[in-house]
Scaffold this active site. Structure first.
Site, mmCIF file in Angstrom:
data_model
loop_
_atom_site.group_PDB
_atom_site.id
_atom_site.type_symbol
_atom_site.label_atom_id
_atom_site.label_comp_id
_atom_site.label_asym_id
_atom_site.label_seq_id
_atom_site.Cartn_x
_atom_site.Cartn_y
_atom_site.Cartn_z
ATOM 1 N N ARG A 1 0.740 -1.462 0.365
ATOM 2 C CA ARG A 1 0.161 -0.230 -0.389
ATOM 3 C C ARG A 1 0.859 1.167 0.207
ATOM 4 O O ARG A 1 0.212 2.946 -0.391
ATOM 5 C CB ARG A 1 -0.875 0.068 1.633
ATOM 6 N N TRP B 1 2.600 5.672 1.968
ATOM 7 C CA TRP B 1 3.095 6.658 0.095
ATOM 8 C C TRP B 1 2.552 8.205 0.696
ATOM 9 O O TRP B 1 1.570 8.635 0.679
ATOM 10 C CB TRP B 1 2.048 5.852 -0.080
ATOM 11 N N ASN C 1 -3.953 7.495 7.031
ATOM 12 C CA ASN C 1 -3.893 7.164 6.110
ATOM 13 C C ASN C 1 -4.659 8.107 5.566
ATOM 14 O O ASN C 1 -6.200 8.325 5.971
ATOM 15 C CB ASN C 1 -4.646 6.288 5.879
ATOM 16 N N GLU D 1 -3.308 -0.725 -22.006
ATOM 17 C CA GLU D 1 -3.037 -2.369 -20.644
ATOM 18 C C GLU D 1 -1.672 -2.517 -21.277
ATOM 19 O O GLU D 1 -1.147 -2.777 -19.550
ATOM 20 C CB GLU D 1 -3.972 -3.155 -20.110
ATOM 21 N N GLU E 1 4.940 1.004 -15.654
ATOM 22 C CA GLU E 1 4.565 1.065 -14.099
ATOM 23 C C GLU E 1 5.798 0.460 -13.971
ATOM 24 O O GLU E 1 6.090 0.674 -12.508
ATOM 25 C CB GLU E 1 3.405 0.780 -13.816
ATOM 26 N N LYS F 1 -0.662 0.769 -4.646
ATOM 27 C CA LYS F 1 -1.557 -0.438 -4.688
ATOM 28 C C LYS F 1 -2.887 0.408 -4.606
ATOM 29 O O LYS F 1 -3.392 -0.199 -5.553
ATOM 30 C CB LYS F 1 -1.981 -1.677 -3.936
HETATM 31 C C1 AGP Z 1 -2.437 -1.058 -12.538
HETATM 32 O O1 AGP Z 1 -1.619 -1.858 -12.454
HETATM 33 C C2 AGP Z 1 -3.023 -0.265 -11.875
HETATM 34 N N1 AGP Z 1 -1.606 0.205 -10.329
HETATM 35 C C3 AGP Z 1 -3.359 1.281 -10.894
HETATM 36 O O2 AGP Z 1 -3.874 1.739 -12.365
HETATM 37 C C4 AGP Z 1 -4.608 0.433 -10.610
HETATM 38 O O3 AGP Z 1 -5.553 -0.061 -11.637
HETATM 39 C C5 AGP Z 1 -5.465 2.242 -10.123
HETATM 40 O O4 AGP Z 1 -4.551 2.518 -9.649
HETATM 41 C C6 AGP Z 1 -7.055 1.144 -10.389
HETATM 42 O O5 AGP Z 1 -7.399 0.254 -8.934
HETATM 43 P P1 AGP Z 1 -8.602 0.009 -8.359
HETATM 44 O O6 AGP Z 1 -8.825 -1.160 -9.663
HETATM 45 O O7 AGP Z 1 -8.343 -1.099 -7.278
HETATM 46 O O8 AGP Z 1 -9.759 1.172 -8.385
#
Ligand code: AGP
Length: 612
Positions: free
Chosen positions: A27, A73, A99, A485, A492, A607
């Site tokens: 996270r 973060w 958080n 994608e 990333e 995440k």
């Molecule tokens: C995906 O690889 C990413 N790390 C990120 O784009 C992610 O999909 C986005 O933050 C959405 O998250 P969620 O599906 O938990 O809402």
């Protein structure tokens, strides 16, 4: 965003906090810290990861059965030792982890400074703990009431845990727009920003609701209150999460494990929802709301990142099979642009975590306009899952790697099932096609397994292109979102700049970038646009670009044209994204590993993005 873990019981808190923080590291991993109460309040914090904190603490004897921990973060203030949590009050008696974002921290900070408070960090969190202290001392309130008063004053999002040196048996927690879970054990209690640090000890949890405060008194139990200090009734849930699911299971990285889990996770997403022998597709959640869906003026998908890419595939699926108009929106744009929404619209929120702040806000907006809301979520009990009118879980199990992989294919699986069910209900899918879809979808897990077997070849190609600085991903139709994608996966985790485009758009601009050093990854499985894709490949080759093509097993022509090909089993075009994404996930993974990148914890990312 950030990870929180806390313990109040009779065991030593430190090992529980450290092991919890390791599970929560996905996270956020800019800095970590713990505070443990044992007569004195001992706080240790460090820039970097949990291992750095452990090294720093070394063999210091951290006794104490009440403690809080945090992995950060960064939002307000650089990632350094000083800005790391826990933060303490002026007199050092209160410590707090947080958080979220306190939006009015600036104003509060100046008024507290006027009252003589001094601040050590640049964080909004430190302001909150000073505010609680201020109310406690100046208005002679107990800690709980001071906390509630402070929470009534702050604007923004928070999940917090607080300890007061003067109340050595009590742990306090509270949430608003950031998740917080209470774990109930035998004479012991845990708090986590999700259930991952808790499952090792208990399966009994309470998901705190917004603007709720929990007070846990050692050996007595817990009370949950709202911000008016009324006690609230809560439901205790049993969580079905196994500790093995939170471990790497012999793989080098969680991302690799999760890529390789996909035959199983896709199957889990289908389980109980499709039956070839009995010839039916039924998605719980959708079945109970068929009328709303069938009569919807529009279906609007809202999501962020990878989930937004899954939504784009959903648009192709729903329009093709169910002929319902679909729009796909970035949650962050949708929430602020005053969209036209009516009670006849269905808004589907897609989210792996179920906690993404923008997606949550978009959901709230949709609800306020009277639209029906539906969640497609992985994390059970998450905010989006609980706030939507109805929905379907993806059942892909915990996804720990920051780069989403198995959650994406699970989303595609559930979207495929929903589109088939809707098309069938609307009599748009006739018997033969219905059966073909069902059989084909059931065969997808085996086809994914077959792709995973060519991992070595993909690794070889990764070695050939790992030095690239840019990459272009092209796809058409159902595979255009896969190009997006694939590009996101590469950037990333490997930090190579990559862009995804509909293949035909290349000549409207991106073609200018192509030279000897530019790998172009082309998803070339669509039979309906095969000749056009060949033309796109010719265009790239004419400019000396390196072509990596994802092709069907029976392909002949592209294999002769491309520099490298990765063969995947044939499937129907509507399901091809479920297969074509697999080699792209593996390609990014290997490139990132070869470049020495931290695959599971890429720089600057977290995440779940629970702040704006
Ligand atoms: C995906 O690889 C990413 N790390 C990120 O784009 C992610 O999909 C986005 O933050 C959405 O998250 P969620 O599906 O938990 O809402």
């Amino acid at each position: 965003m950030c990870g929180i873990v806390a313990y109040n019981g009779n065991r030593s808190a430190y090992p529980i906090l450290i092991s919890g923080l390791k599970k929560l590291e996905y996270r956020g991993y800019d800095s970590t810290g713990v505070s443990i109460l044992n007569g004195n309040l001992n706080t240790y914090k460090r820039k970097g990861k949990v291992n750095d904190l452990e090294d720093f603490i070394g063999s210091k004897d951290l006794k104490g059965t009440l403690g809080i921990g945090h992995t950060r973060w960064a939002t307000h203030g650089a990632p350094n030792h000083i800005n790391a949590h826990p933060h303490s009050s002026e007199d050092g008696k209160l410590v707090l982890v947080h958080n979220g974002i306190i939006e009015n921290y600036d104003l509060l900070k100046s008024s507290l400074e006027d009252l003589g408070h001094t601040f050590k960090s640049d964080t909004d969190t430190e302001v909150l703990v000073h505010l609680i202290e201020e109310y406690k001392n100046s208005q002679d309130l107990n800690t709980r009431d001071a906390l509630i008063k402070a929470l009534n004053k702050v604007i923004g999002a928070y999940a917090i845990v607080l300890i007061d040196k003067d109340s050595p048996n009590i742990l306090y927690g509270a949430r608003k727009s950031s998740p917080l879970v209470l774990g109930i054990g035998e004479n012991e209690h845990f708090i986590g920003s999700d259930a991952t640090p808790i499952v090792e000890y208990t399966d009994q949890v309470v998901y705190l609701e917004d603007e709720q405060v929990v007070e846990i008194v050692k050996d007595k139990g817990y009370t949950i209150l709202d911000l008016e200090k009324n006690e609230v009734d809560i439901e205790v849930h049993k969580i079905d999460l196994k500790i093995e699911e939170l471990e790497k299971g012999g793989y080098d990285h969680f991302m690799l494990k999760e890529i390789f889990q996909q035959p199983q996770t896709i199957l889990e997403s289908m389980r109980g929802r499709i039956n070839a022998k009995e010839e039916w597709v039924q998605v719980g959640g959708l079945t109970e709301n068929l009328d709303r869906f069938q009569n919807a003026d529009r279906i609007i998908f809202v999501a962020c990142g990878t989930s937004w890419h899954a939504a784009l595939v959903g648009e192709y699926l729903f329009e093709e099979l169910a002929r319902i108009p679909v729009e796909v929106e970035y949650a962050s744009e949708f929430r602020y642009r005053n969209p036209i929404l009516t009670e006849n619209d269905v808004v589907i929120v897609l989210s792996q975590s179920g906690e993404t702040a923008d997606s949550l806000a978009a959901l709230e907006l949709a609800k306020s306009k009277g639209a029906m809301t539906y969640g497609l979520v992985n994390v059970v009990g998450s905010s989006i899952a609980r706030m939507t009118d109805s929905g379907s879980y993806m059942h892909s199990g915990p996804e720990i790697g920051v780069a989403s992989t198995k959650a994406f294919t699970s989303m595609l699986t559930v979207l495929s099932l929903m589109a088939i069910q809707l098309g069938r209900e609307k009599n748009l899918i006739l018997d033969d096609s219905y059966l073909e879809y069902i059989y084909e979808l059931e065969s997808i897990p085996n086809k994914v397994s077959a792709i995973l077997e060519v991992n070595d070849k993909i690794k070889y190609i990764a070695a050939e292109v790992k030095g690239a600085q840019n990459a272009l991903y092209l796809g058409r139709g159902f595979n255009f979102p896969i190009a997006l994608e694939g590009a996101l996966k590469l950037k990333e985790i490997s930090y190579i700049h990559a862009e995804g485009y509909p293949a035909a758009e290349m000549k409207h601009g991106p073609i200018a970038l192509i030279d000897l050093y530019m790998p172009v990854i082309i998803i070339a499985t669509n039979k309906s646009a095969y000749d056009k894709i060949i033309s796109n490949i010719e265009e790239v080759k004419a400019r000396k670009g390196t072509v990596i093509a994802i092709v069907d097993e029976d392909d002949v022509r592209i294999k002769q044209l491309a520099d490298y090909t990765i063969t995947i089993p044939r499937t129907q075009e509507i399901f091809s994204p479920l297969l074509s994404i697999i080699p792209l996930q593996l390609l990014s993974y290997h490139i990132a590993v070869m470049r020495g990148c931290h695959v599971d914890q890429p720089r600057n990312l977290a995440k779940s993005v629970t702040v704006e």
